[in-house]
Design a protein around this motif. Structure first.
Motif, PDB file in Angstrom:
ATOM      1  N   ARG A 227       0.921  -1.304  -0.030  1.00 55.65           N
ATOM      2  CA  ARG A 227      -0.016   0.025   0.106  1.00 55.65           C
ATOM      3  C   ARG A 227       0.786   1.312  -0.211  1.00 55.65           C
ATOM      4  NH1 ARG A 227      -3.666  -2.471   4.516  1.00 55.65           N
ATOM      5  NH2 ARG A 227      -1.833  -3.521   4.834  1.00 55.65           N
ATOM      6  N   VAL A 228       1.978   1.141  -0.450  1.00 60.11           N
ATOM      7  CA  VAL A 228       2.827   2.145  -0.655  1.00 60.11           C
ATOM      8  C   VAL A 228       2.913   2.377  -2.337  1.00 60.11           C
ATOM      9  CG1 VAL A 228       5.187   3.253  -0.899  1.00 60.11           C
ATOM     10  CG2 VAL A 228       4.413   2.240   1.225  1.00 60.11           C
ATOM     11  N   ARG A 229       2.477   3.652  -2.740  1.00 59.92           N
ATOM     12  CA  ARG A 229       2.361   3.744  -4.352  1.00 59.92           C
ATOM     13  C   ARG A 229       2.509   4.702  -4.668  1.00 59.92           C
ATOM     14  NH1 ARG A 229      -2.885   2.101  -8.005  1.00 59.92           N
ATOM     15  NH2 ARG A 229      -2.148   3.271  -9.895  1.00 59.92           N
ATOM     16  N   THR A 230       3.366   5.268  -5.400  1.00 61.69           N
ATOM     17  CA  THR A 230       4.040   6.699  -5.782  1.00 61.69           C
ATOM     18  C   THR A 230       3.571   6.770  -7.266  1.00 61.69           C
ATOM     19  OG1 THR A 230       5.740   6.651  -4.183  1.00 61.69           O
ATOM     20  CG2 THR A 230       5.910   8.418  -5.890  1.00 61.69           C
TER      21      THR A 230
ATOM     22  N   LEU B  76      -0.164   7.843  -3.545  1.00 62.83           N
ATOM     23  CA  LEU B  76      -1.653   7.374  -3.746  1.00 62.83           C
ATOM     24  C   LEU B  76      -1.697   6.120  -2.600  1.00 62.83           C
ATOM     25  CD1 LEU B  76      -1.776   7.024  -7.602  1.00 62.83           C
ATOM     26  CD2 LEU B  76      -3.261   8.203  -6.225  1.00 62.83           C
ATOM     27  N   GLY B  77      -0.893   5.998  -1.674  1.00 64.08           N
ATOM     28  CA  GLY B  77      -0.918   5.169  -0.671  1.00 64.08           C
ATOM     29  C   GLY B  77      -0.709   5.746   0.616  1.00 64.08           C
TER      30      GLY B  77
ATOM     31  N   TRP C 165     -10.889  27.461  -7.810  1.00 62.70           N
ATOM     32  CA  TRP C 165     -10.118  27.982  -8.806  1.00 62.70           C
ATOM     33  C   TRP C 165     -10.240  26.918 -10.130  1.00 62.70           C
ATOM     34  CZ3 TRP C 165      -6.521  24.472 -10.855  1.00 62.70           C
ATOM     35  CH2 TRP C 165      -5.991  23.416  -9.884  1.00 62.70           C
ATOM     36  N   SER C 166     -10.698  25.563  -9.852  1.00 63.58           N
ATOM     37  CA  SER C 166     -10.767  24.580 -10.825  1.00 63.58           C
ATOM     38  C   SER C 166     -11.871  24.627 -11.511  1.00 63.58           C
ATOM     39  CB  SER C 166     -10.588  23.124 -10.230  1.00 63.58           C
ATOM     40  OG  SER C 166     -11.750  22.962  -9.479  1.00 63.58           O
ATOM     41  N   ALA C 167     -12.935  25.594 -11.268  1.00 64.27           N
ATOM     42  CA  ALA C 167     -14.083  25.967 -12.249  1.00 64.27           C
ATOM     43  C   ALA C 167     -13.741  26.127 -13.531  1.00 64.27           C
ATOM     44  CB  ALA C 167     -15.171  26.708 -11.459  1.00 64.27           C
ATOM     45  N   GLY C 168     -14.106  25.588 -14.389  1.00 60.88           N
ATOM     46  CA  GLY C 168     -14.055  25.826 -15.968  1.00 60.88           C
ATOM     47  C   GLY C 168     -12.581  25.164 -16.525  1.00 60.88           C
ATOM     48  N   THR C 169     -11.865  24.560 -15.489  1.00 58.43           N
ATOM     49  CA  THR C 169     -10.960  23.442 -16.209  1.00 58.43           C
ATOM     50  C   THR C 169     -11.531  22.328 -16.679  1.00 58.43           C
ATOM     51  OG1 THR C 169     -10.340  22.566 -14.100  1.00 58.43           O
ATOM     52  CG2 THR C 169      -9.170  24.441 -14.654  1.00 58.43           C
ATOM     53  N   ARG C 170     -10.775  21.494 -17.345  1.00 58.01           N
ATOM     54  CA  ARG C 170     -11.335  20.102 -17.854  1.00 58.01           C
ATOM     55  C   ARG C 170     -10.412  19.116 -17.080  1.00 58.01           C
ATOM     56  NH1 ARG C 170      -9.378  19.379 -22.403  1.00 58.01           N
ATOM     57  NH2 ARG C 170      -8.159  21.269 -22.789  1.00 58.01           N
ATOM     58  N   VAL C 171     -10.774  17.894 -16.707  1.00 57.33           N
ATOM     59  CA  VAL C 171     -10.048  16.871 -16.384  1.00 57.33           C
ATOM     60  C   VAL C 171      -9.535  16.040 -17.630  1.00 57.33           C
ATOM     61  CG1 VAL C 171     -10.233  14.511 -15.183  1.00 57.33           C
ATOM     62  CG2 VAL C 171     -11.574  16.368 -14.279  1.00 57.33           C
ATOM     63  N   LEU C 172      -8.151  16.177 -17.652  1.00 61.38           N
ATOM     64  CA  LEU C 172      -7.332  15.565 -18.684  1.00 61.38           C
ATOM     65  C   LEU C 172      -7.288  13.942 -18.284  1.00 61.38           C
ATOM     66  CD1 LEU C 172      -4.843  18.260 -19.412  1.00 61.38           C
ATOM     67  CD2 LEU C 172      -7.239  18.019 -20.536  1.00 61.38           C
ATOM     68  N   ASP C 173      -6.915  13.460 -17.149  1.00 56.87           N
ATOM     69  CA  ASP C 173      -6.574  12.320 -16.617  1.00 56.87           C
ATOM     70  C   ASP C 173      -6.758  12.048 -15.456  1.00 56.87           C
ATOM     71  OD1 ASP C 173      -5.508   9.784 -17.086  1.00 56.87           O
ATOM     72  OD2 ASP C 173      -3.462  10.284 -17.128  1.00 56.87           O
ATOM     73  N   THR C 174      -6.978  10.607 -14.936  1.00 60.21           N
ATOM     74  CA  THR C 174      -7.080  10.393 -13.586  1.00 60.21           C
ATOM     75  C   THR C 174      -6.101   9.261 -13.206  1.00 60.21           C
ATOM     76  OG1 THR C 174      -9.030   9.077 -14.019  1.00 60.21           O
ATOM     77  CG2 THR C 174      -9.349  11.159 -13.186  1.00 60.21           C
ATOM     78  N   GLU C 175      -5.416   8.867 -12.232  1.00 56.71           N
ATOM     79  CA  GLU C 175      -4.782   7.890 -11.819  1.00 56.71           C
ATOM     80  C   GLU C 175      -5.399   7.295 -10.255  1.00 56.71           C
ATOM     81  OE1 GLU C 175      -1.591   4.835 -12.024  1.00 56.71           O
ATOM     82  OE2 GLU C 175      -2.457   6.410 -13.512  1.00 56.71           O
ATOM     83  N   ILE C 176      -5.974   6.462 -10.272  1.00 55.71           N
ATOM     84  CA  ILE C 176      -6.662   6.031  -9.167  1.00 55.71           C
ATOM     85  C   ILE C 176      -5.926   4.721  -8.473  1.00 55.71           C
ATOM     86  CG2 ILE C 176      -8.741   5.123  -8.358  1.00 55.71           C
ATOM     87  CD1 ILE C 176     -10.321   6.230 -10.745  1.00 55.71           C
ATOM     88  N   ALA C 177      -6.042   4.601  -7.061  1.00 53.91           N
ATOM     89  CA  ALA C 177      -5.578   3.584  -6.207  1.00 53.91           C
ATOM     90  C   ALA C 177      -6.847   3.395  -5.598  1.00 53.91           C
ATOM     91  CB  ALA C 177      -4.471   4.021  -5.193  1.00 53.91           C
ATOM     92  N   ASP C 178      -7.545   2.520  -5.921  1.00 50.46           N
ATOM     93  CA  ASP C 178      -8.743   2.085  -5.018  1.00 50.46           C
ATOM     94  C   ASP C 178      -8.534   0.890  -4.122  1.00 50.46           C
ATOM     95  OD1 ASP C 178     -11.377   1.604  -4.272  1.00 50.46           O
ATOM     96  OD2 ASP C 178     -12.115   1.553  -6.052  1.00 50.46           O
ATOM     97  N   TRP C 179      -7.925   1.139  -2.886  1.00 49.34           N
ATOM     98  CA  TRP C 179      -7.463   0.136  -2.053  1.00 49.34           C
ATOM     99  C   TRP C 179      -8.664  -0.668  -1.408  1.00 49.34           C
ATOM    100  CZ3 TRP C 179      -2.775  -0.383  -2.845  1.00 49.34           C
ATOM    101  CH2 TRP C 179      -1.720   0.916  -2.950  1.00 49.34           C
ATOM    102  N   GLY C 180      -9.956  -0.030  -1.458  1.00 49.93           N
ATOM    103  CA  GLY C 180     -10.985  -0.940  -1.061  1.00 49.93           C
ATOM    104  C   GLY C 180     -11.569  -1.922  -2.036  1.00 49.93           C
TER     105      GLY C 180
END
Length: 413
Positions: free
Chosen positions: A52-55, A67-68, A331-346
């Protein structure tokens, strides 16, 4: 260290000890055994070491994000002897969300029950058996929803099920000292340092562990590894749900594994179309997004959410994720989400959650899970120290050390 996913068939019959799991506890245990001259093989289900260490490292070489495990807790944390650390920087802006409105974090200092004050009081004063964290909060200042959510996020467990006495005992049992530190270049340097000189095979999940006194056999998809003893470092929930089957496991072990349920956790790095104008950390006291942070000049936003907030973050995609960020970071209003990196430990089959906090009714389970069986099955992992040490990296190191010492003592008899 072997980290190429090579066949395990070649190690059959040569190991004195098999360690299942290449997280911090497993690597700590294996490194101690290796230095003692014990022939040790580590099998890791994932394609990487670290558990559960993830960089996360941005493609442009920008600052890494975790992410961990987030920080090294304590100036005497044993992790600091293995990797260089720096004092964790304080954000220029700290805010809290309450009623879906963001306010300066300093406004909490003027409330009757600031969360950090209540946390410090609980740690110092302790509590009676059978008292939940929410019960303790109600008895020490009245309803404290912000403090309750704060402790929910710290411990990844519903405060109605979180043992107040266990939380206090774990903090008072911690010898790591004070302060918070980061690892320059990424927290995953720690498992890499621990794995030096070890025989580690990644991408090799153990499906069935068979054993008799003085003999173990671990069946994987590519072969069977045999050894004299084994150290199981996977979270107990992995055993309880049958992802790893341990044959002839005593009934008290099975019961302990079922009781030691880790809290939910989900971490996300969101890359936006514009950089942040500030370095900020936001605590969502409404229980929607956990902790949200950004760094000035960088497009990445880090979300660290636990318990109920983890489910909210897991379910948020597209517009919902953008709206969640807008509340935390206007401040993030109006920005677009370009990418996501997920660590879903559950939902990770090899973690089943973030970590194991001390729960009401399960106070004896960590000790039962940690107890060796027939000097053959040994157990490590942060769950074995829950309620006596914090279930974070220092707890994982302590657990790996404890298991190695018990095993070496058994080998000397």
């Amino acid at each position: 260290m072997r980290a190429d996913g090579g066949s395990v068939a070649g190690v059959a019959g040569v190991a004195d000890v098999l360690v299942i799991g290449a997280g911090v506890s497993g690597l700590t245990c294996a490194s101690i055994l290796n230095r003692a001259g014990v022939r040790t093989v580590v099998l890791e289900a994932r394609s990487r070491i670290g558990g559960r260490v993830r960089t996360f490292r941005p493609a442009d070489g920008g600052p890494s994000l975790e992410l961990g495990a987030q920080v090294v807790h304590g100036d005497r944390n044993p992790a600091r002897a293995l990797v260089g650390t720096e004092t964790a920087p304080r954000p220029a802006a700290a805010r809290v969300i309450s009623g879906r409105v963001g306010r300066p974090m300093g406004t909490l200092a003027r409330t009757p029950c600031p969360p950090w004050t209540m946390e410090a009081r609980l740690n110092a004063e302790g509590a009676a058996d059978g008292v939940s964290v929410n019960d303790w909060l109600r008895d020490n200042g009245g309803p404290a929803p912000v403090a309750s959510e704060w402790l929910r996020q710290i411990w990844a467990t519903d405060p109605d099920r979180l043992s107040a006495r266990g939380v206090s005992a774990a903090q008072r049992g911690d010898t790591a000292g004070h302060g918070e530190f980061v690892v320059p270049g990424g927290f995953d340097l720690l498992p890499r340092r621990l794995a030096r000189g070890l025989q580690v095979h990644v991408g090799r999940p153990v499906e069935v562990l068979g054993w008799s006194p003085g003999r173990v056999s671990a069946r994987t998809a590519t072969g069977t590894v045999r050894a004299g003893r084994v150290v199981v470092t996977v979270p107990p929930a992995v055993v309880a749900c049958g992802t790893l089957t341990i044959e002839d496991l005593p009934a008290d072990k099975i019961e302990a594994a079922r009781e030691l349920t880790p809290g939910d956790g989900c971490c996300v790095v969101v890359t936006l179309s514009a950089p942040a104008p500030e370095t900020a950390s936001v605590f969502d006291a409404d229980g929607v997004s956990g902790f949200v942070s950004c760094r000035e000049g960088r497009p990445e936003v880090l979300i660290v959410a636990r318990d109920a907030a983890a489910a909210c973050v897991r379910a948020a995609t597209g517009p919902d994720l953008a709206a969640m960020l807008t509340v935390a970071l206007p401040w993030s209003a109006g920005t677009r989400v370009l990418d996501t990196e997920i660590a879903d430990w559950g939902t990770d089959p090899w973690s089943r959650g973030a970590f194991t906090a001390p729960r009401l009714g399960a106070e004896l389970a960590p000790g039962r899970w940690a107890e060796p069986v027939e000097d053959t099955l040994f157990f490590a992992g942060e769950a074995t120290v829950s309620g006596t040490r914090p279930p974070w990296v220092q707890g994982a190191i302590v657990s790996g050390t404890n298991a190695a010492e018990r095993l070496l003592k058994a080998m000397s008899r």
